[in-house]
Design a protein around this motif. Structure first.
Motif, mmCIF file in Angstrom:
data_model
loop_
_atom_site.group_PDB
_atom_site.id
_atom_site.type_symbol
_atom_site.label_atom_id
_atom_site.label_comp_id
_atom_site.label_asym_id
_atom_site.label_seq_id
_atom_site.Cartn_x
_atom_site.Cartn_y
_atom_site.Cartn_z
ATOM 1 N N TYR A 12 0.797 -1.353 -0.164
ATOM 2 C CA TYR A 12 -0.019 0.017 -0.071
ATOM 3 C C TYR A 12 0.798 1.120 -0.048
ATOM 4 O O TYR A 12 0.816 1.997 1.041
ATOM 5 N N ALA A 13 1.238 1.563 -1.115
ATOM 6 C CA ALA A 13 2.100 2.681 -1.183
ATOM 7 C C ALA A 13 1.213 4.087 -1.159
ATOM 8 O O ALA A 13 1.300 4.954 -0.303
ATOM 9 N N ILE A 14 0.173 3.896 -1.954
ATOM 10 C CA ILE A 14 -1.075 5.053 -2.291
ATOM 11 C C ILE A 14 -0.428 6.331 -2.041
ATOM 12 O O ILE A 14 -1.122 7.357 -1.331
ATOM 13 N N ASN A 15 0.634 6.780 -2.263
ATOM 14 C CA ASN A 15 1.306 7.850 -2.232
ATOM 15 C C ASN A 15 2.651 7.861 -3.033
ATOM 16 O O ASN A 15 3.502 7.287 -2.668
ATOM 17 N N PRO A 16 2.582 8.616 -4.193
ATOM 18 C CA PRO A 16 4.013 8.594 -4.975
ATOM 19 C C PRO A 16 5.190 8.969 -4.444
ATOM 20 O O PRO A 16 6.295 8.744 -4.577
ATOM 21 N N ALA A 17 4.918 9.909 -3.579
ATOM 22 C CA ALA A 17 6.166 10.722 -2.871
ATOM 23 C C ALA A 17 6.684 9.625 -1.690
ATOM 24 O O ALA A 17 7.981 9.533 -1.852
ATOM 25 N N ARG A 18 5.880 8.971 -1.036
ATOM 26 C CA ARG A 18 6.095 7.921 -0.045
ATOM 27 C C ARG A 18 6.972 6.738 -0.610
ATOM 28 O O ARG A 18 7.775 6.290 -0.155
ATOM 29 N N ASP A 19 6.857 6.426 -1.881
ATOM 30 C CA ASP A 19 7.521 5.250 -2.669
ATOM 31 C C ASP A 19 8.813 5.959 -3.285
ATOM 32 O O ASP A 19 9.876 5.572 -3.191
ATOM 33 N N LEU A 20 8.610 6.932 -4.215
ATOM 34 C CA LEU A 20 9.564 7.339 -5.114
ATOM 35 C C LEU A 20 10.665 8.123 -4.329
ATOM 36 O O LEU A 20 11.970 7.989 -4.606
ATOM 37 N N GLY A 21 10.424 9.097 -3.557
ATOM 38 C CA GLY A 21 11.445 9.775 -2.728
ATOM 39 C C GLY A 21 12.371 8.862 -2.164
ATOM 40 O O GLY A 21 13.690 8.961 -2.098
ATOM 41 N N PRO A 22 11.893 8.058 -1.252
ATOM 42 C CA PRO A 22 12.741 6.885 -0.403
ATOM 43 C C PRO A 22 13.521 6.021 -1.548
ATOM 44 O O PRO A 22 14.725 5.617 -1.132
ATOM 45 N N ARG A 23 12.856 5.691 -2.720
ATOM 46 C CA ARG A 23 13.428 4.774 -3.563
ATOM 47 C C ARG A 23 14.715 5.411 -4.287
ATOM 48 O O ARG A 23 15.746 4.757 -4.351
ATOM 49 N N ILE A 24 14.735 6.671 -4.444
ATOM 50 C CA ILE A 24 15.704 7.568 -4.820
ATOM 51 C C ILE A 24 16.970 7.541 -3.789
ATOM 52 O O ILE A 24 17.996 7.572 -4.029
ATOM 53 N N ALA A 25 16.359 7.676 -2.602
ATOM 54 C CA ALA A 25 17.214 7.791 -1.387
ATOM 55 C C ALA A 25 18.238 6.672 -1.313
ATOM 56 O O ALA A 25 19.311 6.437 -1.092
ATOM 57 N N HIS A 26 17.485 5.199 -1.551
ATOM 58 C CA HIS A 26 18.097 3.996 -1.589
ATOM 59 C C HIS A 26 18.838 3.921 -2.529
ATOM 60 O O HIS A 26 20.202 3.245 -2.294
ATOM 61 N N ALA A 27 18.860 4.397 -3.824
ATOM 62 C CA ALA A 27 19.617 4.187 -4.855
ATOM 63 C C ALA A 27 20.987 5.298 -4.569
ATOM 64 O O ALA A 27 22.249 4.890 -5.099
ATOM 65 N N LEU A 28 20.754 6.163 -3.891
ATOM 66 C CA LEU A 28 21.944 7.173 -3.644
ATOM 67 C C LEU A 28 22.734 6.963 -2.525
ATOM 68 O O LEU A 28 24.115 7.490 -2.430
ATOM 69 N N LEU A 29 22.095 6.243 -1.323
ATOM 70 C CA LEU A 29 22.680 6.287 -0.070
ATOM 71 C C LEU A 29 23.723 5.036 -0.147
ATOM 72 O O LEU A 29 23.530 4.264 -0.901
#
Length: 239
Positions: free
Chosen positions: A183-200
């Motif tokens: 239940y993402a139900i929120n583009p920011a909830r999923d995409l923002g942290p996914r980008i963080a995972h890619a960069l961290l």
């Protein structure tokens, strides 16, 4: 600018507490390690409530691009503010995810399961079928927007309790509809942290599963708009 800053902070709080409860459950050597789904769903519900309480009086605490776009689509929010709201939400989500990483740095290091590490940041389906994953997210987000609009209607006289009840709404969606996709139900909830995972610099991390990333971005937008128009349809019949 005050509204944009509020959306940034509210979404940061949402992700800090929401991704934080996932980290506490799935990463190794945590106090909450091995807890069950109800703990995660409760944590996310309370995260929404806290974000709304802190910033709702400034910006309305959309803290979700799907809510922002849905409100604009039904004429309850200015399209002129939509780009700024979404940018603030995405940045807040990214920063919230970075804070979760910093808080749990040693536990990320101690965890060998790469999927668990990714799962702290973003959603993934239990059964990967893009069509049905999209349908699940559309239904969940439509329910979210219908609930938000219903809770906020003046006839309910919710006042300050509205934020808490909105948290209960997200808790309910997690318990009832969260199983298939998380239940993402929120583009920011999923995409923002996914980008963080890619960069961290997460130790021994896997790829960020970009092949699935469009589902929790596009489907909630569709579901939010549908939910907004469904609520408006019934509201117009009732009044």
């Amino acid at each position: 600018m005050a509204m944009y800053l509020a959306e940034f902070l509210g979404t940061l709080i949402l992700i800090l507490l929401g991704d934080g409860v996932v980290a506490n459950v799935v990463l190794k050597k945590n106090k909450g390690e091995g807890s069950d789904w109800i703990v995660i769903a409760t944590g996310w519900g309370l995260a929404v409530a806290m974000g709304v309480y802190v910033t709702g009086w400034v910006s309305g605490a959309h803290i979700n691009p799907a809510v922002t776009v849905a409100l604009a689509a039904i004429g309850d929010f200015s399209w002129d503010l939509v780009p700024g709201y979404i940018a603030a939400q995405m940045l807040g989500a990214f920063c919230g995810a970075v804070l979760v990483y910093l808080a749990y740095k040693k536990h990320f290091d101690a965890t060998e399961d790469k999927n668990s590490k990714l799962g702290v940041f973003c959603t993934a389906p239990e059964i990967r079928n893009m069509k049905w994953n999209v349908i699940t997210e559309i239904i969940g987000t439509a329910m979210l927007v219908i609930g938000v609009l219903g809770i906020g209607h003046g006839n309910n006289n919710m006042g300050a309790l509205g934020a808490l009840v909105t948290g209960f709404l997200v808790w309910s969606i997690g318990l009832s509809l969260g199983g298939p996709t998380g239940y993402a139900i929120n583009p920011a909830r999923d995409l923002g942290p996914r980008i963080a995972h890619a960069l961290l610099p997460i130790k021994d991390k896997r790829d960020s599963d970009w092949g699935y990333a469009l589902v929790p971005v596009v489907a909630p937008i569709i579901g939010g708009i549908l939910g907004g128009f469904i609520y408006k349809f019934f509201l117009n019949m009732w009044i």
